[in-house]
Structures are given as C-alpha cells and as structure tokens.
Write an enzyme that holds these catalytic residues in place. Structure first.
Site, PDB file in Angstrom:
ATOM      1  N   GLY A 128       1.133  -1.385  -0.163  1.00  0.00           N
ATOM      2  CA  GLY A 128       0.413   0.333   0.643  1.00  0.00           C
ATOM      3  C   GLY A 128       0.709   1.218   0.133  1.00  0.00           C
ATOM      4  O   GLY A 128       0.459   2.669  -0.436  1.00  0.00           O
TER       5      GLY A 128
ATOM      6  N   LYS B 190      -7.349   6.585  10.630  1.00  0.00           N
ATOM      7  CA  LYS B 190      -7.804   5.720  11.450  1.00  0.00           C
ATOM      8  C   LYS B 190      -8.053   5.511  12.730  1.00  0.00           C
ATOM      9  O   LYS B 190      -7.959   4.191  13.114  1.00  0.00           O
ATOM     10  CB  LYS B 190      -8.474   4.255  10.597  1.00  0.00           C
TER      11      LYS B 190
ATOM     12  N   ASP C 282      -4.403   1.152  11.285  1.00  0.00           N
ATOM     13  CA  ASP C 282      -5.521   1.224  11.450  1.00  0.00           C
ATOM     14  C   ASP C 282      -6.042  -0.162  12.624  1.00  0.00           C
ATOM     15  O   ASP C 282      -5.653   1.231  13.623  1.00  0.00           O
ATOM     16  CB  ASP C 282      -6.023  -0.785  10.192  1.00  0.00           C
TER      17      ASP C 282
ATOM     18  N   ASP D 172       1.077   3.518   4.332  1.00  0.00           N
ATOM     19  CA  ASP D 172      -0.464   3.945   3.817  1.00  0.00           C
ATOM     20  C   ASP D 172      -1.383   3.951   4.592  1.00  0.00           C
ATOM     21  O   ASP D 172      -2.173   5.748   4.745  1.00  0.00           O
ATOM     22  CB  ASP D 172      -0.931   3.545   2.595  1.00  0.00           C
TER      23      ASP D 172
HETATM   24  C1  PRP Z   1      -2.655  -2.391   5.360  1.00  0.00           C
HETATM   25  C2  PRP Z   1      -1.449  -1.011   5.365  1.00  0.00           C
HETATM   26  C3  PRP Z   1      -0.882  -1.758   6.448  1.00  0.00           C
HETATM   27  C4  PRP Z   1      -1.557  -2.465   7.403  1.00  0.00           C
HETATM   28  C5  PRP Z   1      -2.929  -1.514   8.697  1.00  0.00           C
HETATM   29  O1  PRP Z   1      -1.938  -3.568   5.227  1.00  0.00           O
HETATM   30  O2  PRP Z   1      -0.469  -1.225   4.535  1.00  0.00           O
HETATM   31  O3  PRP Z   1       0.020  -2.032   6.272  1.00  0.00           O
HETATM   32  O4  PRP Z   1      -2.852  -2.780   7.053  1.00  0.00           O
HETATM   33  O5  PRP Z   1      -3.546  -2.578   9.603  1.00  0.00           O
HETATM   34  P1  PRP Z   1      -3.323  -2.236  11.300  1.00  0.00           P
HETATM   35  O6  PRP Z   1      -2.718  -0.927  11.478  1.00  0.00           O
HETATM   36  O7  PRP Z   1      -5.069  -3.007  11.307  1.00  0.00           O
HETATM   37  O8  PRP Z   1      -2.224  -3.476  11.208  1.00  0.00           O
HETATM   38  P2  PRP Z   1      -2.405  -4.816   3.975  1.00  0.00           P
HETATM   39  O9  PRP Z   1      -2.395  -6.112   5.166  1.00  0.00           O
HETATM   40  O10 PRP Z   1      -3.885  -4.541   3.150  1.00  0.00           O
HETATM   41  O11 PRP Z   1      -1.161  -5.123   2.852  1.00  0.00           O
HETATM   42  P3  PRP Z   1      -1.627  -4.219   1.262  1.00  0.00           P
HETATM   43  O12 PRP Z   1      -0.371  -2.364   1.650  1.00  0.00           O
HETATM   44  O13 PRP Z   1      -0.042  -4.595   0.270  1.00  0.00           O
HETATM   45  O14 PRP Z   1      -2.455  -3.821   0.554  1.00  0.00           O
END
Ligand code: PRP
Length: 188
Positions: free
Chosen positions: A49, A137, A109, A106
């Site tokens: 991301g 968020k 969460d 990016d």
């Molecule tokens: C998303 C984002 C973070 C993580 C955040 O990655 O890029 O790495 O989730 O979430 P958290 O705060 O709950 O740990 P994702 O696993 O969707 O992979 P991607 O970046 O390849 O889409």
C-alpha cells in the site's frame, strides 16, 4: 482501468491536490528532522500500500535517503485479530546501528503492524525508528500506537486509491476515495 470509478467510488476523500499538499508538508518535516545527521536515513516502505506515497515523498525530500521495503501480513485479518504479524519480506542491512529508519505506511488501522515493526527494528539495532503514515483511522485502534508523522486523520470508511486496494484493485487511482458499499458487500 478495468473498473468503473463513477460506479465504484462514493466520494473523494483526498484529491490529488490535497495529497500533494500533504506530501510537501511531510517531506519538509522529514527534511527538518533528519538534517545534519551523520547516520543514513532509510525510508522503509511497507508493501504494497505504501508504494505510491513513498514514491511521491522521496521525490520531494531533499536530505539524502535510501529506500527499502518490507512486506508483512497479519494472521487472522478480517476475523478476530491475534496480533501476530508474519514477515513475508524481511529487511537485511549490515549497518543498523548507523541507520535512522523512517517506516512509510499508507494507513494505520488497528495499529498492530506498525507497533510490531517498530519494536522489531529496534531489536535489530537501528539507530532510530520513526513512523510516517498518509492516513490514520484512530477509531479502529486495538493497540496503543501513534505515528510520528500523520498525513490525514480519516473516519472509519472503506478507502481505496493512491496505493490502497480492495481485492488488489483501485491501487492506481491518483486520489483517495471511499468505496461504495455494494462493491465489497457483493450486492448489485
Ligand atoms: C494495510 C496497511 C498496513 C496495515 C495497517 O496493509 O498497508 O500495512 O494494513 O493495518 P493495522 O494498523 O491494522 O495493522 P494490508 O495488509 O492491507 O496489505 P497491502 O498494503 O499489501 O494492501
């Protein structure tokens, strides 16, 4: 593009212009923080991301930077989080002790990914470890974690674009938009 933006995106949360303003503000902040250091500054993007944000940031930063990437995934994503993080692509360096690491994300969460990575990289012996995220968020937080640099605080909506995906789609959109619920709920 093989999807219909008009039909899939409910609204634009951050326009291209708004993102550019954020990128310029953050790169100036990074320049100011890491100016006049002997150590090496490593921008560490977390795949996938962060790639668009990182690409834009590194063009605006004027202090010397190196780049590298890690890929992680959390077990139990989408269900009850166990808090376990799986490293799919690790970071190898000979000189952690002389490296200031700035992790580029990016979005934050639950906070589990970054809180794990900061600890992991400190244990590896990095000179310093700080974090930078485009989006935050805070309403979704499950662990106590705050990034050092935040682009924008956003509500709990399903966002895509500028690197963020749904089912690997929408990453190439130049803005951050809110996905229409029918796209991920499977309804017509
Ligand atoms: C998303 C984002 C973070 C993580 C955040 O990655 O890029 O790495 O989730 O979430 P958290 O705060 O709950 O740990 P994702 O696993 O969707 O992979 P991607 O970046 O390849 O889409």
């Amino acid at each position: 593009m093989n999807y219909d933006i008009q039909n899939d995106i409910a609204k634009i949360l951050l326009s291209e212009d708004e993102i550019e303003t954020i990128v310029k503000r953050i790169s100036a902040e990074i320049d100011a923080h890491y100016r006049e250091r002997d150590s090496r500054l490593l921008l560490l993007g977390i795949l996938k991301g962060s790639v668009v944000f990182m690409g834009d940031l590194m063009k605006h930063i004027t202090v010397p930077v190196e780049i590298d990437f890690m890929k992680v995934s959390s077990y139990g994503a989408g269900t009850v989080s166990t808090g376990s993080i799986n490293i799919m692509l690790d970071l190898y360096r000979k000189d952690f002790a002389n490296t200031d690491i700035l992790i580029i994300e990016d979005i934050i969460d639950s906070g589990r990914t970054l809180s794990y990575l900061v600890e992991y990289l400190r244990l590896k012996g990095a000179k310093s470890v700080r974090t930078c995220t485009l989006l935050d968020k805070p309403s979704r937080r499950e662990v106590d974690f705050e990034a050092d640099i935040v682009g924008a605080i956003i509500p709990n909506e399903f966002v895509v674009g500028y690197g963020l995906d749904y089912d690997e789609k929408y990453r190439a959109l130049p803005f951050v938009g809110v996905l229409k619920p029918h796209v991920y709920s499977g309804e017509a």
